[in-house]
Structure formats: structure tokens, C-alpha cells
Scaffold this active site. Structure first.
Site, mmCIF file in Angstrom:
data_model
loop_
_atom_site.group_PDB
_atom_site.id
_atom_site.type_symbol
_atom_site.label_atom_id
_atom_site.label_comp_id
_atom_site.label_asym_id
_atom_site.label_seq_id
_atom_site.Cartn_x
_atom_site.Cartn_y
_atom_site.Cartn_z
ATOM 1 C CB SER A 133 5.302 0.488 -2.449
ATOM 2 O OG SER A 133 3.903 0.975 -3.056
ATOM 3 C CG LEU A 160 5.076 -4.911 -8.907
ATOM 4 C CD1 LEU A 160 4.515 -6.051 -10.375
ATOM 5 C CD2 LEU A 160 6.007 -4.495 -8.326
ATOM 6 C CE LYS A 161 0.480 1.864 -4.608
ATOM 7 N NZ LYS A 161 -0.134 1.831 -3.049
ATOM 8 C CD GLU A 212 -1.568 -2.428 0.077
ATOM 9 O OE1 GLU A 212 -0.867 -3.425 -0.448
ATOM 10 O OE2 GLU A 212 -2.050 -1.425 0.910
ATOM 11 C CG ASP A 237 -4.400 0.050 2.696
ATOM 12 O OD1 ASP A 237 -4.635 1.252 3.806
ATOM 13 O OD2 ASP A 237 -3.428 0.869 1.980
ATOM 14 C CE LYS A 261 -1.174 2.331 3.640
ATOM 15 N NZ LYS A 261 -2.214 2.693 2.710
HETATM 16 C C1 NPQ Z 1 -0.785 2.504 -0.267
HETATM 17 N N1 NPQ Z 1 1.349 3.611 -0.186
HETATM 18 O O1 NPQ Z 1 0.045 1.349 0.518
HETATM 19 C C2 NPQ Z 1 0.429 3.639 0.431
HETATM 20 C C3 NPQ Z 1 -0.636 4.699 -0.574
HETATM 21 C C4 NPQ Z 1 -0.344 6.112 -1.374
HETATM 22 C C5 NPQ Z 1 3.732 2.800 -0.248
HETATM 23 O O2 NPQ Z 1 2.001 2.533 -1.338
HETATM 24 C C6 NPQ Z 1 1.338 10.092 -3.711
HETATM 25 C C7 NPQ Z 1 0.674 9.069 -4.463
HETATM 26 C C8 NPQ Z 1 1.903 9.191 -2.060
HETATM 27 C C9 NPQ Z 1 -0.063 7.708 -4.497
HETATM 28 C C10 NPQ Z 1 1.498 8.012 -0.811
HETATM 29 C C11 NPQ Z 1 2.408 3.103 -0.610
HETATM 30 C C12 NPQ Z 1 0.878 7.920 -2.299
HETATM 31 C C13 NPQ Z 1 0.244 7.167 -2.830
HETATM 32 C C14 NPQ Z 1 0.917 6.765 -0.386
HETATM 33 C C15 NPQ Z 1 -0.272 6.387 -2.484
HETATM 34 O O3 NPQ Z 1 -2.138 2.379 -0.266
HETATM 35 MG MG MG Z 2 -2.721 0.573 0.726
#
Ligand code: NPQ
Ligand code: MG
Length: 376
Positions: A133, A160-161, A212, A237, A261
Site C-alpha cells: 500500500s 495507491l491511497k 476500496e 474496508d 482486517k
Molecule cells: C487501509 N492501511 O487499508 C489502512 C489504513 C491505515 C496499509 O493502507 C497512518 C496513516 C497509519 C494512515 C494505518 C493501509 C495508517 C493509516 C492504516 C491508514 O485503509
Molecule cells: Mg482501506
């Protein structure tokens, strides 16, 4: 198996680089670890709550508080793993705090009998394919460099976020640069509204595996409506905090895929129920990541090895996030992590490292139901 007491420990894991999502940015991962000491064995669980209540309502210090004041005092001394959730059911919410406690009890119970969590849950694979991620970055150039680096390390897919202002352009750049064969998906952490439907349909051109959590966690109906306007499959999610939530999402048509999760749904037993439900509906699931330490990561691999987990996990090597982890590194090669086979979750913290990273620790008695006796 009698519980003698429970330790909750707040640990700070510095991140190699800040991780940025639409819900916030952190450069240190504070995690809460729960250690259950029983007459037969010790067990560990990790609470995946983040330091601030932006991803979901839980946060690290709130989780510590609810564990200390309500959850741990409500646990009978002779509880079995299956009895933890029922013993805590009268307290609303707090799935991440509950999950950590249940996992620690389950780990202790499995260690006492010598069974692995994977075997116990029904794992059918020895390795789990892992994706990575990638947080929101300052520029497309930096993003392309980051993707190239992870692909060189062998990761099986890229997530990608995204957020408004960082979506179509970075996705287009990654798709054009790395080609159509790259398994690519995006995660919005609820940053869009139903009014963004037309804009989000602009992502349909890029052959994404999924989008997502585009909308707010509570908006199942909005996701169902959006699903009818997008070609890209919707994965939920944050919206899914139980198997019942998953059932509602599937029957509404709000999700075609679910990110599982264990912390978010209250533990590995409920996570398995989400898996079983989705498997019965032919809905793919995959294991999410909360930037856990190796303790949480190891346990997640046992879940990710169940047969319905047909998409690559977000569970990557801890070294992707942290310079130092609290366990010996997990085996990984060719974009896969090896499912631990030892008793319980299969790993224990390295005491010296854990102590060095510990911010605070408390010892809690079990079953004295102090919380119930408090005068209100
Ligand atoms: C998700 N994780 O799937 C999460 C959310 C998440 C790996 O994308 C700091 C800032 C820590 C934002 C931990 C991944 C975090 C964060 C997890 C977001 O949505
Ligand atoms: Mg997520």
C-alpha cells in the site's frame, strides 16, 4: 487454563517514511500490545487502533482505557478463546480493543496445546501473496519511483491511497508507466461523497482490481448506488465491522469484494466468519494491513492463508514500514510471506527490543469486575 493477569504495553515503532492517507499522516506507529499470562502459557495480541480516531472511532489511548476499565475486568479468569467475545458483548463497539484481548487469549490457548493459529483457523496455504500500500505522495515522480522499487522487490500488486486531488492523475501515470499487466487498486478511506460518482467513474479507464472504501463508512446505500455507476468493483474496508455488516453489504450490492482486517471486525474468529460468508457468496476477500508490528503481521498471515483469500494481502514485510520490528523478520521471497507454523501466532517479541521501544506498560487483574461496581 487460568488467566493470572494481563499486561497492556504501548510501543512506538518509528516509520522509515511518514505514511499518508486521506485519514491522516503518521511518522511513528504507536501500537498497543496485549500479553495474557495464564497458568499454562503466555499469549500476545496487537490492538490495531491508530493514535487518532480518523480511520475509525477507536484510538490507541482510548483502546487502553476501555481495556483497563471495562474489557479486562469483565473477563472470567477461566475463559476460553470462544468465550472472550460473549464476555465482552455487553460493551458496545471497540472491536480493535476486543480483538487484541481475544487474540492474546487464543494465542495462549494454542501455545498450551501446541497448535498453530493457521491450522486452527483452517489455513490451506503455506505462503500468502502480498501487495503493498503506497501512501499519498508529494509528486507523481516520487510515486513512480516508489512503485518501481516495490515491484523490484517482487510485490504482487500495488495499492495507491487516493483522495480528492490525488486520484485520476497518479493512477493514469502508474498504469501508463508500468503497463496493463500490473495488478493495481486504490483506497480512498471514505474521502469521497456520492456527488463524486462521475469523477470516480473516470477511474474505470484504468482496469483497477478494485476501489476500496470510496464513501463514508456508514453509507452502505451510497456504495450500492455507486456500484451501479462504476465498472470498477467496490471493496469495503471501514464499513464492515462484523459478519453481520458484511452480510448487509452483500445483500445490498454495496460490495463486490471485502477487505478483512481482524482488528476491525473484533478478532480472528469473527474474521473467519466474514471469510466463510463471502466464500459462500463467491465474493473474494483479502487481508488488510494496519501497519501492525510483526506480532499482528504474523497472525494476519494465518488468516490470509484461508481458501477464500484469493486476492493478494496488504500484509507486506515489516521492513517496508519499519527499520526495527519487535520480532525476528518473517520469511519472505518472490512477493510472498511464509505462514508461521509454530504454536499460536508463531512468533514472540524479542524482549530487549520490545523494552527499548516501550512507552508505557500496565499490569491488570482479571475478573474483578471493578468496572461493574463503579458508582455512577
Ligand atoms: C487501509 N492501511 O487499508 C489502512 C489504513 C491505515 C496499509 O493502507 C497512518 C496513516 C497509519 C494512515 C494505518 C493501509 C495508517 C493509516 C492504516 C491508514 O485503509
Ligand atoms: Mg482501506
Amino acid at each position: 487454563m487460568t488467566i493470572e493477569g494481563i499486561e497492556i504495553r504501548k510501543v512506538a515503532l518509528p516509520l522509515k517514511e511518514p505514511f499518508r492517507a486521506s485519514v491522516g499522516v503518521f511518522s511513528v506507529r504507536d501500537v498497543l500490545l496485549v500479553r495474557v499470562v495464564t497458568s499454562d502459557a503466555e499469549g500476545w495480541g496487537e490492538c490495531v487502533a491508530l493514535p487518532e480516531p480518523r480511520y475509525s472511532a477507536e484510538y490507541v489511548d482510548g483502546a487502553a482505557d476501555v481495556l483497563r476499565r471495562f474489557l479486562v475486568p469483565a473477563l472470567p479468569r477461566n475463559v476460553d478463546a470462544h468465550g472472550v467475545a460473549p464476555a465482552l458483548a455487553s460493551f458496545r463497539g471497540h472491536p480493535m480493543a476486543k480483538a487484541a484481548l481475544e487474540t492474546a487469549v487464543l494465542d495462549a490457548r494454542l501455545r498450551a496445546s501446541g497448535d498453530s493459529l493457521g491450522r486452527y483457523l483452517g489455513a490451506v496455504r503455506e505462503r500468502v501473496a502480498c501487495g503493498v500500500s503506497i501512501g499519498i505522495m508529494g509528486s507523481v515522480r516520487e510515486l513512480l519511483d516508489a512503485v518501481a522499487g516495490y515491484l523490484a522487490e517482487g510485490y504482487a500488486r500495488i495499492k495507491l491511497k487516493i483522495e480528492p486531488g490525488w486520484d485520476v492523475e497518479p493512477v493514469r501515470a502508474v498504469r501508463e508507466h508500468f503497463g496493463d499487466d500490473l495488478m493495481l487498486q486504490v483506497d480512498a478511506n471514505g474521502a469521497y461523497t456520492p456527488a463524486d460518482a462521475r469523477h470516480l467513474a473516470g477511474l474505470d479507464a484504468f482496469g483497477l482490481v478494485l476501489i476500496e472504501q470510496p464513501l463514508a463508512p456508514g453509507d452502505l446505500l451510497g456504495h450500492a448506488r455507486l456500484a451501479r455507476r462504476l465498472a470498477t468493483p467496490i471493496c469495503l474496508d471501514e464499513s464492515v465491522e462484523s459478519a453481520a455488516d458484511a452480510a448487509a453489504a452483500l445483500s445490498l450490492g454495496a460490495a463486490a469484494i471485502i477487505n478483512v482486517k481482524p482488528g476491525r471486525v473484533g478478532g480472528y474468529l469473527e474474521a473467519r466468519r466474514v471469510h466463510d460468508l463471502c466464500q459462500a457468496h463467491g465474493v473474494p476477500v483479502w487481508c488488510g494491513d494496519m501497519l501492525e508490528s510483526g506480532i499482528g503481521r504474523a497472525a494476519n498471515l494465518s488468516l490470509g492463508a484461508l481458501p477464500g483469500f484469493t486476492l493478494p494481502a496488504d500484509t507486506c514485510a515489516a521492513e517496508r514500514y519499519f527499520a526495527t520490528d519487535v520480532i525476528e523478520p518473517l520469511d519472505h521471497a518472490d512477493g510472498h510471506l511464509t505462514v508461521p507454523t509454530g504454536p499460536g501466532i508463531g512468533v514472540v517479541p524479542i524482549k530487549e527490543i520490545l523494552d527499548e521501544l516501550t512507552l508505557s506498560s500496565e499490569w491488570l487483574g482479571v475478573g474483578d469486575r471493578k468496572a461493574d461496581r463503579r458508582e455512577l
